[in-house]
Design a protein around this motif. Sequence first.
Motif, mmCIF file in Angstrom:
data_model
loop_
_atom_site.group_PDB
_atom_site.id
_atom_site.type_symbol
_atom_site.label_atom_id
_atom_site.label_comp_id
_atom_site.label_asym_id
_atom_site.label_seq_id
_atom_site.Cartn_x
_atom_site.Cartn_y
_atom_site.Cartn_z
ATOM 1 N N ASN A 1 -26.971 -7.587 -52.152
ATOM 2 C CA ASN A 1 -27.444 -8.420 -53.420
ATOM 3 C C ASN A 1 -29.009 -8.765 -52.984
ATOM 4 O O ASN A 1 -29.145 -9.659 -52.094
ATOM 5 C CB ASN A 1 -26.718 -9.579 -53.730
ATOM 6 C CG ASN A 1 -25.202 -9.088 -53.900
ATOM 7 O OD1 ASN A 1 -24.900 -8.620 -55.142
ATOM 8 N ND2 ASN A 1 -24.113 -9.603 -53.084
ATOM 9 N N TRP A 2 -29.846 -8.068 -53.873
ATOM 10 C CA TRP A 2 -31.383 -8.289 -53.612
ATOM 11 C C TRP A 2 -31.883 -8.571 -54.838
ATOM 12 O O TRP A 2 -31.314 -8.250 -56.033
ATOM 13 C CB TRP A 2 -31.971 -7.169 -53.164
ATOM 14 C CG TRP A 2 -31.516 -6.806 -51.800
ATOM 15 C CD1 TRP A 2 -30.201 -5.986 -51.155
ATOM 16 C CD2 TRP A 2 -32.077 -7.084 -50.456
ATOM 17 N NE1 TRP A 2 -30.362 -5.824 -49.946
ATOM 18 C CE2 TRP A 2 -31.316 -6.380 -49.478
ATOM 19 C CE3 TRP A 2 -33.286 -7.513 -49.992
ATOM 20 C CZ2 TRP A 2 -31.694 -6.476 -47.941
ATOM 21 C CZ3 TRP A 2 -33.732 -7.655 -48.621
ATOM 22 C CH2 TRP A 2 -32.876 -7.076 -47.765
ATOM 23 N N GLU A 3 -33.018 -9.387 -55.062
ATOM 24 C CA GLU A 3 -33.676 -9.983 -56.246
ATOM 25 C C GLU A 3 -35.228 -10.278 -55.904
ATOM 26 O O GLU A 3 -35.406 -10.597 -54.676
ATOM 27 C CB GLU A 3 -32.849 -11.003 -56.925
ATOM 28 C CG GLU A 3 -33.094 -12.336 -55.971
ATOM 29 C CD GLU A 3 -32.310 -13.496 -56.891
ATOM 30 O OE1 GLU A 3 -32.043 -13.231 -57.917
ATOM 31 O OE2 GLU A 3 -32.342 -14.646 -56.235
ATOM 32 N N LYS B 1 -37.598 -12.674 -55.505
ATOM 33 C CA LYS B 1 -37.689 -14.007 -55.741
ATOM 34 C C LYS B 1 -38.982 -14.697 -56.088
ATOM 35 O O LYS B 1 -38.696 -16.033 -56.437
ATOM 36 C CB LYS B 1 -37.456 -14.268 -53.958
ATOM 37 C CG LYS B 1 -36.160 -14.429 -53.348
ATOM 38 C CD LYS B 1 -35.213 -15.184 -53.810
ATOM 39 C CE LYS B 1 -33.928 -14.903 -52.851
ATOM 40 N NZ LYS B 1 -32.981 -15.885 -53.236
ATOM 41 N N THR C 1 -37.251 -9.474 -45.831
ATOM 42 C CA THR C 1 -37.831 -9.792 -46.972
ATOM 43 C C THR C 1 -38.706 -8.451 -47.186
ATOM 44 O O THR C 1 -39.191 -8.003 -46.157
ATOM 45 C CB THR C 1 -38.882 -11.025 -46.951
ATOM 46 O OG1 THR C 1 -37.995 -12.173 -46.381
ATOM 47 C CG2 THR C 1 -39.466 -11.341 -48.184
ATOM 48 N N HIS D 1 -32.664 -11.391 -50.119
ATOM 49 C CA HIS D 1 -31.216 -11.627 -50.609
ATOM 50 C C HIS D 1 -30.968 -12.935 -51.423
ATOM 51 O O HIS D 1 -31.595 -13.832 -51.555
ATOM 52 C CB HIS D 1 -30.353 -11.843 -49.231
ATOM 53 C CG HIS D 1 -30.401 -10.748 -48.357
ATOM 54 N ND1 HIS D 1 -29.978 -9.614 -48.632
ATOM 55 C CD2 HIS D 1 -30.901 -10.862 -47.243
ATOM 56 C CE1 HIS D 1 -30.239 -8.746 -47.425
ATOM 57 N NE2 HIS D 1 -30.693 -9.664 -46.395
ATOM 58 N N TYR D 2 -29.968 -12.557 -52.042
ATOM 59 C CA TYR D 2 -29.398 -13.723 -53.018
ATOM 60 C C TYR D 2 -27.957 -13.907 -52.843
ATOM 61 O O TYR D 2 -27.212 -12.998 -52.332
ATOM 62 C CB TYR D 2 -29.820 -13.890 -54.363
ATOM 63 C CG TYR D 2 -28.801 -12.731 -55.350
ATOM 64 C CD1 TYR D 2 -27.693 -12.960 -55.883
ATOM 65 C CD2 TYR D 2 -29.468 -11.678 -55.569
ATOM 66 C CE1 TYR D 2 -26.899 -12.259 -56.561
ATOM 67 C CE2 TYR D 2 -28.802 -10.573 -56.145
ATOM 68 C CZ TYR D 2 -27.286 -10.953 -56.823
ATOM 69 O OH TYR D 2 -26.791 -9.970 -57.653
#
Length: 346
Positions: free
Chosen positions: A28-30, A32, A310, A343-344
Amino acid sequence: MRMKNLVATKPLTLLLLAVSLPALAQANWEVKKTFPIGGQGSWDYLTVDPATHRLFVPRSTHTMVIDADSGKTLGDIPGQRNAHGVAIVPEANRGFISDGGGDGAVIIFDLKTYATLGKITAQPDADGIIYDASVNRVLVVSGDGGTLMSFKPDIDPTNGRIEAPIELGGKPEFLASDGNGKLYINLVDKDNVAVVDFKARKVIAHWPVAPGGSPVGMSIDTKSRRLFIGCRKPQKLIVMSADNGKILSDLPIGAGVDATTIDSGQAFASCRDGSLAVAKETSPGKFEIVQTVKTPQGARTMGVDRTTHTIYLPTAEFEEAKPGAAGRPAMKSGIFMIVVVAHYAP
């Protein structure tokens, strides 16, 4: 008996679930945050220094140094004609900028002060650049020259000369090293990967990237010995064995890929259309796209800090494309940014 066995296996099931959750969360990536950077010029490859958390971002005629935590500009190295990429060698306290303008050059700068130390002559269209510690060389490809150039990082910044270039048999874009003397270089006009034995200083194989084509992005997982190749025509993320060139997976991605990277057991392909594809090995030797992160238009290159997990993607805002207009929309003056993906927790 049956109920007893069921009760006994329940803690084991919970334990397995708990162990698997961190791995699942890593998929899960978003986006930021976004750092507004500004300044003039386009951009190409972004390089991350994980030891100092600094970003090196070529901007055509200059190269910016940005703090990865705050987005603050720490330095700006002038004097390039068409900067493409940056290689850093902390042991030598030097950085190297590939400048593809004119006859081609490599700019050498001090990693602490960002002062320019000198410039060495390269070949035209000096483009992708990396440092390979296993051979103690800075490696640069010349797109127009069709060659791989090399030199030691302690080269004389004023009078130093590159070593005899290695002919590649096509137009190179980017490259990766296996850490054992082999180099892999995308040949964008030949739809293949040139494999170079650096000690022998020659190409020993050309591996087709079909069903992909026009390979540009390149990265390697040296542990699993797999290459991740971003292709434009057709749009594919190709997973290739670094041992024999076998295609393990070909995965659909967005338009205008320019870079690939790996982190946390996953592979990433950044695309100009505003998509970041995340791929993962779902069964031995087989990969799938497990997520597509929406990013701003133009975020086609990236760098990853593997100490913080990151990803940093440079891009800009663009003018609205006019109906029927050919080519890419124009970049808005001074509207440049770094998009931060991490990540989230689901």
